[in-house]
Design a protein around this motif. Structure first.
Motif, PDB file in Angstrom:
ATOM      1  N   THR A  10       4.429  21.475   2.929  1.00  0.00           N
ATOM      2  CA  THR A  10       5.127  22.734   3.154  1.00  0.00           C
ATOM      3  C   THR A  10       4.208  23.819   3.675  1.00  0.00           C
ATOM      4  O   THR A  10       4.545  24.536   4.620  1.00  0.00           O
ATOM      5  CB  THR A  10       5.799  23.218   1.852  1.00  0.00           C
ATOM      6  N   LYS A  11       3.030  23.977   3.069  1.00  0.00           N
ATOM      7  CA  LYS A  11       2.122  25.036   3.513  1.00  0.00           C
ATOM      8  C   LYS A  11       0.673  24.577   3.403  1.00  0.00           C
ATOM      9  O   LYS A  11       0.350  23.609   2.706  1.00  0.00           O
ATOM     10  CB  LYS A  11       2.327  26.312   2.696  1.00  0.00           C
ATOM     11  N   LEU A 139      11.541   6.904  -0.649  1.00  0.00           N
ATOM     12  CA  LEU A 139      11.425   5.766  -1.557  1.00  0.00           C
ATOM     13  C   LEU A 139      10.848   6.133  -2.931  1.00  0.00           C
ATOM     14  O   LEU A 139      10.962   5.328  -3.854  1.00  0.00           O
ATOM     15  CB  LEU A 139      10.546   4.680  -0.914  1.00  0.00           C
ATOM     16  N   GLY A 140      10.237   7.280  -3.042  1.00  0.00           N
ATOM     17  CA  GLY A 140       9.586   7.600  -4.310  1.00  0.00           C
ATOM     18  C   GLY A 140       9.353   9.081  -4.513  1.00  0.00           C
ATOM     19  O   GLY A 140      10.286   9.862  -4.576  1.00  0.00           O
ATOM     20  N   ASP A 141       8.072   9.462  -4.611  1.00  0.00           N
ATOM     21  CA  ASP A 141       7.678  10.852  -4.874  1.00  0.00           C
ATOM     22  C   ASP A 141       8.247  11.385  -6.192  1.00  0.00           C
ATOM     23  O   ASP A 141       8.568  12.574  -6.317  1.00  0.00           O
ATOM     24  CB  ASP A 141       8.090  11.771  -3.726  1.00  0.00           C
ATOM     25  N   GLU A 142       8.340  10.495  -7.189  1.00  0.00           N
ATOM     26  CA  GLU A 142       8.863  10.906  -8.490  1.00  0.00           C
ATOM     27  C   GLU A 142       8.073  12.095  -9.046  1.00  0.00           C
ATOM     28  O   GLU A 142       6.859  12.144  -8.942  1.00  0.00           O
ATOM     29  CB  GLU A 142       8.791   9.748  -9.491  1.00  0.00           C
ATOM     30  N   GLY A 143       8.790  13.030  -9.653  1.00  0.00           N
ATOM     31  CA  GLY A 143       8.167  14.186 -10.273  1.00  0.00           C
ATOM     32  C   GLY A 143       7.893  15.347  -9.346  1.00  0.00           C
ATOM     33  O   GLY A 143       7.562  16.448  -9.788  1.00  0.00           O
ATOM     34  N   SER A 144       8.023  15.137  -8.052  1.00  0.00           N
ATOM     35  CA  SER A 144       7.693  16.175  -7.070  1.00  0.00           C
ATOM     36  C   SER A 144       8.798  17.221  -6.949  1.00  0.00           C
ATOM     37  O   SER A 144       9.908  17.056  -7.469  1.00  0.00           O
ATOM     38  CB  SER A 144       7.481  15.530  -5.700  1.00  0.00           C
ATOM     39  N   GLY A 145       8.486  18.285  -6.210  1.00  0.00           N
ATOM     40  CA  GLY A 145       9.501  19.287  -5.926  1.00  0.00           C
ATOM     41  C   GLY A 145      10.663  18.698  -5.158  1.00  0.00           C
ATOM     42  O   GLY A 145      11.828  19.042  -5.403  1.00  0.00           O
ATOM     43  N   CYS A 146      10.350  17.796  -4.231  1.00  0.00           N
ATOM     44  CA  CYS A 146      11.409  17.134  -3.464  1.00  0.00           C
ATOM     45  C   CYS A 146      12.276  16.276  -4.370  1.00  0.00           C
ATOM     46  O   CYS A 146      13.508  16.265  -4.236  1.00  0.00           O
ATOM     47  CB  CYS A 146      10.785  16.294  -2.354  1.00  0.00           C
ATOM     48  N   TYR A 147      11.655  15.555  -5.288  1.00  0.00           N
ATOM     49  CA  TYR A 147      12.389  14.672  -6.206  1.00  0.00           C
ATOM     50  C   TYR A 147      13.306  15.485  -7.127  1.00  0.00           C
ATOM     51  O   TYR A 147      14.480  15.134  -7.330  1.00  0.00           O
ATOM     52  CB  TYR A 147      11.392  13.870  -7.029  1.00  0.00           C
ATOM     53  N   ARG A 192      11.165  19.109   2.975  1.00  0.00           N
ATOM     54  CA  ARG A 192      11.022  20.547   2.678  1.00  0.00           C
ATOM     55  C   ARG A 192      12.354  21.137   2.224  1.00  0.00           C
ATOM     56  O   ARG A 192      12.392  21.982   1.326  1.00  0.00           O
ATOM     57  CB  ARG A 192      10.528  21.304   3.913  1.00  0.00           C
ATOM     58  N   PHE A 193      13.424  20.703   2.870  1.00  0.00           N
ATOM     59  CA  PHE A 193      14.748  21.209   2.483  1.00  0.00           C
ATOM     60  C   PHE A 193      15.026  20.892   1.019  1.00  0.00           C
ATOM     61  O   PHE A 193      15.434  21.769   0.249  1.00  0.00           O
ATOM     62  CB  PHE A 193      15.822  20.582   3.366  1.00  0.00           C
ATOM     63  N   CYS A 194      14.790  19.648   0.617  1.00  0.00           N
ATOM     64  CA  CYS A 194      15.052  19.258  -0.771  1.00  0.00           C
ATOM     65  C   CYS A 194      14.109  19.961  -1.739  1.00  0.00           C
ATOM     66  O   CYS A 194      14.529  20.412  -2.822  1.00  0.00           O
ATOM     67  CB  CYS A 194      14.919  17.745  -0.925  1.00  0.00           C
TER      68      CYS A 194
END
Length: 283
Positions: A10-11, A139-147, A192-194
């Motif tokens: 994102t930044k 497929l993943g990125d569990e715990g992230s802002g996107c998730y 980024r949207f999510c």
């Protein structure tokens, strides 16, 4: 003069270190090479770096970026940045290495990122020695802002949101379910949207229990699918960078303890620690 940068999806946070060790902080958008072209990176830097930045006097750029995990992706970013920093030696590293160096310095251990995306590793004090692929935002990125944002949007689309949260969501964004699907499936930078909706989860006071459960289950998935698969993971402290880890620290602490790990360093941004690392490396 040297530039050091921590680049997320994102930044990007930059620090210019002058010859007399003065520090000047800058910000641009993120440049994940999986989502943006070389031309996009070059043009964005030319448009967003300060006009009074004396680019010709910069002799070295150390950029750590999301998505820069392979030689091809690092080369993608290096070529783009070399067109901007024409007099500098441009070094590109993975943001996971930046995280490890920021939270652990030159000590070995476990390090993670919980920001727009997720990543984890074991670090030997110099380099990343083991990494379980996060799977990225699809497929993943569990715990992230996107998730977290995806879980919120899924509840919205399926009608699972509590009424008071759904009302607040509508008043805040005025997005219909069709709007959400269009943003996710037909427009660029869906990650980024999510991820932006993790802020809504953080700010939501209409139903705090709902938000807390959304975050906790996201962190539980993060541990279940990533952290606990590292050998002897409980022998390490849990060290992490990223806005999600920092903002939801109270929930994260609980999940860390439930998984038998000691809490280590949790920082929002690695930039100051990275600057320290590089300056010490020069001494």
């Amino acid at each position: 003069m040297i530039l050091i940068a921590d680049g997320g999806s994102t930044k990007t946070n930059w620090c210019l270190v002058t010859d007399d060790h003065k520090k000047v902080y800058l910000n641009t958008e993120g440049y994940n090479p999986y989502f943006v072209s070389e031309e996009y990176i070059t043009q964005s830097l030319k448009e967003n770096l300060p006009a009074d930045l004396e680019i010709g006097k910069i002799t070295e750029v150390n950029y750590y970026g999301a998505g820069c995990s392979t030689d091809d992706m690092r080369a993608h970013v290096q070529r783009a940045m070399q067109l901007v920093f024409t007099k500098a030696k441009v070094n590109i590293g993975h943001d996971l290495l930046a995280a490890a160096r920021a939270v652990l310095g030159k000590q070995p251990g476990f390090a993670a990122i919980l920001g727009t995306g997720t990543n984890t590793c074991l670090y030997d004090g110099t380099n990343v020695i083991q990494n379980i692929d996060s799977g990225a935002y699809i497929l993943g990125d569990e715990g992230s802002g996107c998730y977290i944002g995806k879980k919120l949007l899924t509840d919205y689309l399926r009608g699972y949101m509590p009424d008071e949260v759904r009302k607040l969501f509508w008043e805040t964004y005025h997005l219909t379910p069709d709007d959400v699907n269009e943003e996710v499936y037909t427009k660029p930078l869906a990650n980024r949207f999510c991820a932006q909706f993790s802020k809504f989860v953080y700010d939501n006071t209409a139903n705090i229990a709902y938000s807390r459960n959304l975050v906790k289950t996201s962190f539980e998935d993060f541990f279940k699918n990533l952290v606990t698969h590292y050998p002897n993971y409980q022998s390490h402290s849990f060290n992490c960078i990223g806005s999600v880890a920092y903002n939801f620290r109270n929930v994260l602490e609980e999940v860390v303890a439930e998984n038998g790990m000691q809490l280590g360093n949790i920082i929002r941004s690695p930039i100051d620690n990275l600057v320290k690392y590089h300056l010490e490396d020069r001494d």
